[in-house]
Design an enzyme around this catalytic site. Structure first.
Site, PDB file in Angstrom:
ATOM      1  N   LYS A  81      18.516 -17.915  46.230  1.00  0.00           N
ATOM      2  CA  LYS A  81      19.415 -18.456  45.210  1.00  0.00           C
ATOM      3  C   LYS A  81      19.224 -17.619  43.955  1.00  0.00           C
ATOM      4  O   LYS A  81      18.167 -17.706  43.308  1.00  0.00           O
ATOM      5  CB  LYS A  81      19.051 -19.908  44.912  1.00  0.00           C
ATOM      6  CG  LYS A  81      19.318 -20.900  46.050  1.00  0.00           C
ATOM      7  CD  LYS A  81      18.650 -22.241  45.737  1.00  0.00           C
ATOM      8  CE  LYS A  81      19.145 -23.362  46.631  1.00  0.00           C
ATOM      9  NZ  LYS A  81      18.272 -24.580  46.483  1.00  0.00           N
ATOM     10  N   GLU A 111      27.832 -31.732  47.661  1.00  0.00           N
ATOM     11  CA  GLU A 111      28.242 -30.474  48.291  1.00  0.00           C
ATOM     12  C   GLU A 111      29.370 -30.693  49.293  1.00  0.00           C
ATOM     13  O   GLU A 111      29.647 -29.829  50.127  1.00  0.00           O
ATOM     14  CB  GLU A 111      27.044 -29.802  48.978  1.00  0.00           C
ATOM     15  CG  GLU A 111      25.963 -29.414  47.976  1.00  0.00           C
ATOM     16  CD  GLU A 111      24.882 -28.528  48.560  1.00  0.00           C
ATOM     17  OE1 GLU A 111      24.828 -28.372  49.793  1.00  0.00           O
ATOM     18  OE2 GLU A 111      24.087 -27.978  47.780  1.00  0.00           O
TER      19      GLU A 111
HETATM   20  P1  PGA Z   1      20.125 -27.828  44.958  1.00  0.00           P
HETATM   21  O1  PGA Z   1      20.186 -28.022  46.520  1.00  0.00           O
HETATM   22  O2  PGA Z   1      21.126 -26.849  44.550  1.00  0.00           O
HETATM   23  O3  PGA Z   1      20.398 -29.239  44.439  1.00  0.00           O
HETATM   24  O4  PGA Z   1      18.716 -27.385  44.644  1.00  0.00           O
HETATM   25  C1  PGA Z   1      20.440 -26.975  47.418  1.00  0.00           C
HETATM   26  C2  PGA Z   1      19.315 -26.841  48.406  1.00  0.00           C
HETATM   27  O5  PGA Z   1      18.303 -27.563  48.326  1.00  0.00           O
HETATM   28  O6  PGA Z   1      19.386 -25.984  49.287  1.00  0.00           O
HETATM   29 ZN    ZN Z   2      17.140 -26.545  49.986  1.00  0.00          ZN
END
Ligand code: PGA
Ligand code: ZN
Length: 422
Positions: free
Chosen positions: A333, A202
């Site tokens: 998400k 990220e």
């Molecule tokens: P991931 O991580 O997209 O790899 O699940 C993001 C998070 O844990 O917030």
């Molecule tokens: Zn997370």
């Protein structure tokens, strides 16, 4: 009316395939969208359909793409693109399973998003405005500085150390502040003898540190080195992503060669929260360790306690959390849920229950920036998209800057208040 649906395979920021879809409506409205993909995936998330086999080490999404072109296209063609809820309900019904195991959440979400974009285009308004309720809000960002866990080859156990620019008065000011902190943190790390030139999934710094707490302390020193006051001007947040290191009822800190019972792990986090200017802790405990989560809420509930793998953007799991007084905020998400309508309902449910909402990208992202429009239109208050480097991250920040320019005083900037409890 939706007249055409198409899909194809594209690459995400880790170089893995993901689904892009396009929707065209009668009269010329058009939208296309690509979906992201996680690495530290919660076990209760909607199902991401992968091909298996040799291609892309089994990660191809040709089956999901085919599902869009056939079953899902047949499902939505002829429907009103402006009736997002009806479209999304039809998509869910076409799959028929609880977690979208048959057609894939990656296929379903791509169509759901492309439909919204096509409808916005048809109405000749930007996506954030098309999605907006009563108010537009530019979100407060929480931004990754140091990465660990599944995003950085396990450099440290906790997944992200982030900063929250709580004193900044606009998104532009917030980003400038964080870029300063990031640069200053690199300087401090290098003075300590660490190599801080490599970035994780990220865009955070992938530094190998002796223990987890020192990752937090490094960022505090970065804030100070930038000439800013830790806590008052720039606060800390962490994403522990504890599901990733939970084994047989214990929290296994591989980077420190220690294993802790839940109560001792929570006590350690509470100590960090007393010693350091932390305003938000995400996934302190594993996704099904509800007892430990209850304890964490008791010990740490004075700050923002954010459920990601715990809630997986699911109305049902959030309901349990609210009923049992567990956590006080939810990471949202859209691809954990599967549809735009589903994710939106979870945001509303959280706000009704007094839970804060943080809209979040995934560690595998694309250059698509619909996430920023959702944050503004849905007035989530907070957003998390990774660091201030890597174009799949800056696509989201730059989209927020564009929206802020476009809407001017019409949209309030959420500011630091949204992350302070009590
Ligand atoms: P991931 O991580 O997209 O790899 O699940 C993001 C998070 O844990 O917030
Ligand atoms: Zn997370």
């Amino acid at each position: 009316e939706i007249v055409d649906v198409d899909a194809w395979e594209v690459l995400d920021s880790r170089g893995r395939p993901t689904v892009a879809a396009a929707v065209r409506v009668a009269g010329g409205g058009y939208g296309e969208a690509a979906v992201p993909s996680g690495a530290s995936v919660g076990s209760h998330e909607a199902h991401e359909l992968r091909d298996g086999g040799e291609r892309y080490a089994g990660r191809g999404v040709r089956t999901a793409v085919e599902n869009v072109r056939t079953t899902l296209a047949d499902t939505v063609k002829g429907r009103d693109a402006s009736d997002q809820q009806a479209v999304d309900e039809a998509l869910l019904a076409a799959d028929g399973t609880k977690n979208l195991e048959r057609l894939g959440a990656n296929a379903v979400l791509a169509v759901s998003l492309a439909t919204a974009k096509a409808a916005a285009d048809q109405h000749r308004v930007p996506l954030y405005r098309y999605l907006a309720g009563d108010q537009l809000t530019i979100p407060l960002p929480m931004i990754n500085i140091v990465s660990g866990g599944a995003h950085a080859g396990g450099a440290v156990d906790i997944q992200d150390v982030l900063v929250v620019p709580v004193a900044a008065e606009s998104i532009a000011d917030a980003l400038e502040t964080v870029v300063r902190v990031r640069a200053a943190t690199v300087e401090v790390a290098e003075t300590d003898g660490h190599r801080a030139n490599l970035v994780a999934d990220e865009g955070g710094l992938g530094v190998t540190l002796p223990n987890n707490r020192s990752a937090l302390e490094l960022v505090v020193r970065g804030i100070e080195h930038a000439g800013l006051r830790p806590g008052d001007e720039v606060a800390l947040a962490i994403d522990v992503a504890a599901t990733q290191f939970y084994r047989d009822g214990r929290y296994v800190l591989a980077a420190e060669n220690r294993e802790l019972e839940a109560a001792d792990w929570v006590a350690e986090l509470a100590q960090w929260a007393r010693d350091l200017p932390i305003v938000s802790i995400e996934d302190p405990c594993a996704d099904d360790d509800w007892d430990a989560w209850a304890l964490a809420t008791k010990e740490l509930g004075g700050i923002q306690l954010l459920g990601d793998d715990l809630f997986v953007t699911s109305a049902e799991r959030l309901r349990r959390g609210v009923d049992e007084d567990i956590a006080n905020a939810i990471l949202v998400k859209p691809n954990q849920n599967g549809t735009l309508t589903g994710a939106r309902q979870v945001v509303r449910q959280a706000h009704k229950a007094g839970y804060a909402t943080v809209l979040s990208a995934r560690s595998g992202e694309t250059e698509d920036s619909w996430l920023s429009d959702l944050a503004v239109g849905w007035a989530t208050g907070q957003i998390k998209v990774g660091s201030t480097t890597r174009s799949e991250r800056t696509a989201k920040w730059n989209r927020l800057l564009r929206i802020a320019r476009e809407v001017g005083a019409e949209a309030a900037y959420a500011g630091g208040a949204v992350v302070r409890r009590g």
